[in-house]
Design a protein around this motif. Structure first.
Motif, PDB file in Angstrom:
ATOM      1  N   ARG A 345       5.775 -24.389  66.854  1.00 42.87           N
ATOM      2  CA  ARG A 345       6.091 -24.226  65.438  1.00 42.87           C
ATOM      3  C   ARG A 345       6.905 -25.382  64.865  1.00 42.87           C
ATOM      4  NH1 ARG A 345       4.882 -19.822  67.789  1.00 42.87           N
ATOM      5  NH2 ARG A 345       4.206 -17.929  66.698  1.00 42.87           N
ATOM      6  N   GLY A 346       7.140 -26.394  65.673  1.00 42.27           N
ATOM      7  CA  GLY A 346       7.879 -27.545  65.184  1.00 42.27           C
ATOM      8  C   GLY A 346       9.343 -27.261  64.921  1.00 42.27           C
ATOM      9  N   ILE A 347       9.928 -26.352  65.670  1.00 41.92           N
ATOM     10  CA  ILE A 347      11.335 -25.977  65.492  1.00 41.92           C
ATOM     11  C   ILE A 347      12.161 -26.584  66.611  1.00 41.92           C
ATOM     12  CG2 ILE A 347      12.956 -24.027  65.477  1.00 41.92           C
ATOM     13  CD1 ILE A 347      10.675 -22.335  64.293  1.00 41.92           C
ATOM     14  N   ARG A 348      13.232 -27.233  66.224  1.00 48.68           N
ATOM     15  CA  ARG A 348      14.077 -27.892  67.219  1.00 48.68           C
ATOM     16  C   ARG A 348      14.837 -26.864  68.049  1.00 48.68           C
ATOM     17  NH1 ARG A 348      15.911 -32.800  68.260  1.00 48.68           N
ATOM     18  NH2 ARG A 348      17.968 -33.073  69.217  1.00 48.68           N
ATOM     19  N   TRP A 349      14.950 -27.125  69.345  1.00 46.41           N
ATOM     20  CA  TRP A 349      15.713 -26.244  70.223  1.00 46.41           C
ATOM     21  C   TRP A 349      16.633 -27.054  71.119  1.00 46.41           C
ATOM     22  CZ3 TRP A 349      15.054 -27.342  75.328  1.00 46.41           C
ATOM     23  CH2 TRP A 349      13.855 -27.967  75.704  1.00 46.41           C
ATOM     24  N   THR A 350      17.720 -26.425  71.535  1.00 44.95           N
ATOM     25  CA  THR A 350      18.680 -27.007  72.464  1.00 44.95           C
ATOM     26  C   THR A 350      18.993 -25.972  73.533  1.00 44.95           C
ATOM     27  OG1 THR A 350      19.705 -28.357  70.731  1.00 44.95           O
ATOM     28  CG2 THR A 350      20.995 -27.993  72.725  1.00 44.95           C
ATOM     29  N   LEU A 351      19.079 -26.402  74.772  1.00 44.49           N
ATOM     30  CA  LEU A 351      19.395 -25.511  75.884  1.00 44.49           C
ATOM     31  C   LEU A 351      20.684 -25.973  76.548  1.00 44.49           C
ATOM     32  CD1 LEU A 351      18.735 -23.268  77.962  1.00 44.49           C
ATOM     33  CD2 LEU A 351      17.420 -24.979  79.234  1.00 44.49           C
ATOM     34  N   LEU A 352      21.620 -25.046  76.692  1.00 46.95           N
ATOM     35  CA  LEU A 352      22.858 -25.316  77.418  1.00 46.95           C
ATOM     36  C   LEU A 352      22.967 -24.297  78.547  1.00 46.95           C
ATOM     37  CD1 LEU A 352      25.518 -26.951  77.546  1.00 46.95           C
ATOM     38  CD2 LEU A 352      26.548 -25.200  76.093  1.00 46.95           C
ATOM     39  N   THR A 353      23.047 -24.781  79.779  1.00 46.11           N
ATOM     40  CA  THR A 353      23.096 -23.912  80.948  1.00 46.11           C
ATOM     41  C   THR A 353      24.488 -23.912  81.558  1.00 46.11           C
ATOM     42  OG1 THR A 353      20.763 -24.316  81.434  1.00 46.11           O
ATOM     43  CG2 THR A 353      22.109 -23.453  83.225  1.00 46.11           C
ATOM     44  N   ALA A 354      24.990 -22.731  81.869  1.00 47.16           N
ATOM     45  CA  ALA A 354      26.330 -22.585  82.428  1.00 47.16           C
ATOM     46  C   ALA A 354      26.390 -23.127  83.849  1.00 47.16           C
ATOM     47  CB  ALA A 354      26.749 -21.121  82.416  1.00 47.16           C
ATOM     48  N   GLU A 355      27.581 -23.554  84.220  1.00 43.76           N
ATOM     49  CA  GLU A 355      27.844 -23.960  85.596  1.00 43.76           C
ATOM     50  C   GLU A 355      29.208 -23.426  85.995  1.00 43.76           C
ATOM     51  OE1 GLU A 355      27.449 -28.121  86.181  1.00 43.76           O
ATOM     52  OE2 GLU A 355      25.286 -28.136  85.894  1.00 43.76           O
ATOM     53  N   GLY A 356      29.405 -23.278  87.289  1.00 48.93           N
ATOM     54  CA  GLY A 356      30.682 -22.796  87.785  1.00 48.93           C
ATOM     55  C   GLY A 356      30.499 -21.660  88.763  1.00 48.93           C
ATOM     56  N   GLY A 357      31.510 -21.430  89.581  1.00 43.25           N
ATOM     57  CA  GLY A 357      31.405 -20.407  90.599  1.00 43.25           C
ATOM     58  C   GLY A 357      31.737 -19.014  90.107  1.00 43.25           C
ATOM     59  N   SER A 358      32.773 -18.890  89.287  1.00 43.03           N
ATOM     60  CA  SER A 358      33.198 -17.574  88.830  1.00 43.03           C
ATOM     61  C   SER A 358      32.611 -17.250  87.467  1.00 43.03           C
ATOM     62  CB  SER A 358      34.722 -17.515  88.746  1.00 43.03           C
ATOM     63  OG  SER A 358      35.192 -18.336  87.690  1.00 43.03           O
ATOM     64  N   VAL A 359      32.635 -15.967  87.119  1.00 42.00           N
ATOM     65  CA  VAL A 359      32.177 -15.531  85.808  1.00 42.00           C
ATOM     66  C   VAL A 359      32.970 -16.243  84.710  1.00 42.00           C
ATOM     67  CG1 VAL A 359      32.076 -13.552  84.250  1.00 42.00           C
ATOM     68  CG2 VAL A 359      31.383 -13.289  86.630  1.00 42.00           C
ATOM     69  N   LEU A 360      34.285 -16.339  84.898  1.00 43.64           N
ATOM     70  CA  LEU A 360      35.143 -16.931  83.871  1.00 43.64           C
ATOM     71  C   LEU A 360      34.845 -18.410  83.687  1.00 43.64           C
ATOM     72  CD1 LEU A 360      37.345 -15.870  82.020  1.00 43.64           C
ATOM     73  CD2 LEU A 360      39.038 -16.691  83.672  1.00 43.64           C
ATOM     74  N   GLU A 361      34.628 -19.131  84.770  1.00 42.35           N
ATOM     75  CA  GLU A 361      34.320 -20.553  84.655  1.00 42.35           C
ATOM     76  C   GLU A 361      32.964 -20.770  84.007  1.00 42.35           C
ATOM     77  OE1 GLU A 361      33.959 -24.651  87.332  1.00 42.35           O
ATOM     78  OE2 GLU A 361      34.284 -22.720  88.333  1.00 42.35           O
ATOM     79  N   ARG A 362      31.992 -19.925  84.331  1.00 42.75           N
ATOM     80  CA  ARG A 362      30.685 -20.051  83.692  1.00 42.75           C
ATOM     81  C   ARG A 362      30.788 -19.817  82.187  1.00 42.75           C
ATOM     82  NH1 ARG A 362      28.676 -16.452  87.634  1.00 42.75           N
ATOM     83  NH2 ARG A 362      27.694 -15.139  86.047  1.00 42.75           N
TER      84      ARG A 362
END
Length: 400
Positions: A345-362
């Motif tokens: 559809r020609g719509i811009r997208w961005t993906l950000l993926t979490a990193e880290g060991g604990s839930v809080l750090e992610r």
């Protein structure tokens, strides 16, 4: 953590955004007289300070009466978000209900078997004060978190309840970690969450590292927050999280985009969006707008005539057996499907993926870059992210 991944389909002009300003350090500082960038860069320090301040408060009395029937986190705005974070970190396996309560007072069922955590950055919010007073009247265990020497501290002291003094160094929305860490540690004292000192230290280090990557002196092509700001400029942002943790980060991004950058934004959980909201991609601001464009029209006039959606996808990236992560493979399939739909559809997208060991750090890894992106978006439009005149005006009218 690497930079956000962008899909460049459908990118057009940035609509009055001064792209060059993003790499003009002096101009950025001039547009930020209140120091919102500096306050946000101190997130790691907030974690450390809040951890130390909470350690000085005797929370052992909370556990003396055993496990509560329920825990209510009372406050408004970012204070209430701290309750949402606790609910997300505690996850579905938490043995008691965790409720973020945004209205004055407390729910009618709250009584002596429950715990109320009243949170207010200023220590003056009507919601937190009313909740603290109601909890005391009903005999519920109370913990109060807020500015020292505030009305909230007075209410806690009258009820002989623990009070965690959190110095107010910035607006509440820039104090997420200062308010959230004491909430998490109070829940830990009750045996409801497993947050270790190592988790807190690693979260603080993650926030420090992301603040360094997003610093004003880092140019746009290596600065993930500036890149994200450019991908959002001139659009109606849609931010979807792929799991409960990522959705909490998406809602936080919505808060900062609205308050700092003054952008309207749609946030939610990606799986739920698939039941209806993904239809936005075919609507007036999505594919329909593209199909109605006049190929012979002036590009600048055409850009003014219709906004476009931009889609930001936040992916948890947690372990498959984590109780707050989606089942293995589900997140990835949903993300890939939405990316393909956006591309067509020609719509811009961005993906950000979490990193880290604990839930809080992610969670921290999904919050830090978007926090800075909202500030850069504000500054590049010539707005002061610290001053929100409409909010001030509303508060004054309500006080009047």
């Amino acid at each position: 953590m690497g930079a956000p991944i962008d899909g460049s389909a459908g990118v057009r002009g940035h609509r009055h955004l001064d792209e060059a300003l993003l790499d003009d350090v002096a101009a950025l500082a001039s547009n930020d007289p209140g120091g919102m960038m500096r306050a946000t860069a101190g997130a790691g320090a907030q974690v450390r300070e809040a951890t130390a301040l909470t350690a000085e408060v005797n929370l052992s009395q909370l556990a003396d009466e055993g496990r509560p029937r329920a825990i209510v986190i009372a406050g408004a705005g970012t204070a209430a978000r701290s309750g949402d974070v606790l609910a997300t970190v505690a996850g579905p396996r938490c043995p008691v209900p965790v409720l973020a309560h945004r209205s004055s007072g407390v729910p009618g069922w709250v009584g002596a078997a429950d715990v109320v955590i009243a949170v207010s950055a200023s220590g003056r919010s009507p919601e937190a004060l009313a909740a603290a007073e109601a909890a005391t009247r009903r005999g519920a265990r109370l913990v109060a978190i807020g500015a020292p020497d505030s009305p909230l501290q007075s209410v806690a002291e009258r009820g002989r309840s623990p009070f965690v003094p959190v110095p107010r160094r910035a607006p509440a929305r820039a104090s997420l970690w200062a308010l959230t860490v004491p909430v998490l540690l109070a829940a830990r004292a009750l045996g409801l969450v497993k947050v270790t000192e190592a988790d807190l230290a690693e979260t603080a280090s993650r926030l420090d590292a992301d603040a360094d990557r997003c610093r004003p002196t880092a140019e746009s092509f290596v600065n993930p927050a500036k890149t994200m700001a450019l991908s959002l400029a001139g659009s109606v942002p849609v931010v979807w999280g792929s799991s409960p943790l990522a959705t909490m980060a998406a809602r936080r991004f919505g808060d900062t985009l609205s308050a700092n950058a003054r952008y309207p934004v749609v946030t939610g959980e990606l799986g739920e969006a698939g039941r209806g909201r993904v239809g936005l991609l075919d609507g007036y601001f999505g594919a329909l707008a593209e199909s109605q464009r006049d190929i012979f029209a002036d590009p600048d006039e055409e850009e003014e005539a219709s906004s476009r959606l931009s889609v930001t996808l936040l992916q948890d990236g947690g372990l498959a057996d984590d109780e707050i992560s989606a089942p293995a493979g589900v997140e990835e399939r949903r993300i890939e499907a939405v990316q393909e739909i956006c591309e067509r559809r020609g719509i811009r997208w961005t993906l950000l993926t979490a990193e880290g060991g604990s839930v809080l750090e992610r969670f921290a890894s999904l919050v830090a870059v978007p926090d800075f992106a909202s500030i850069y978006l504000s500054l590049a439009h010539g707005l002061d992210p610290m001053a929100v005149p409409a909010v001030t005006e509303l508060k004054e009218k309500l006080r009047g």
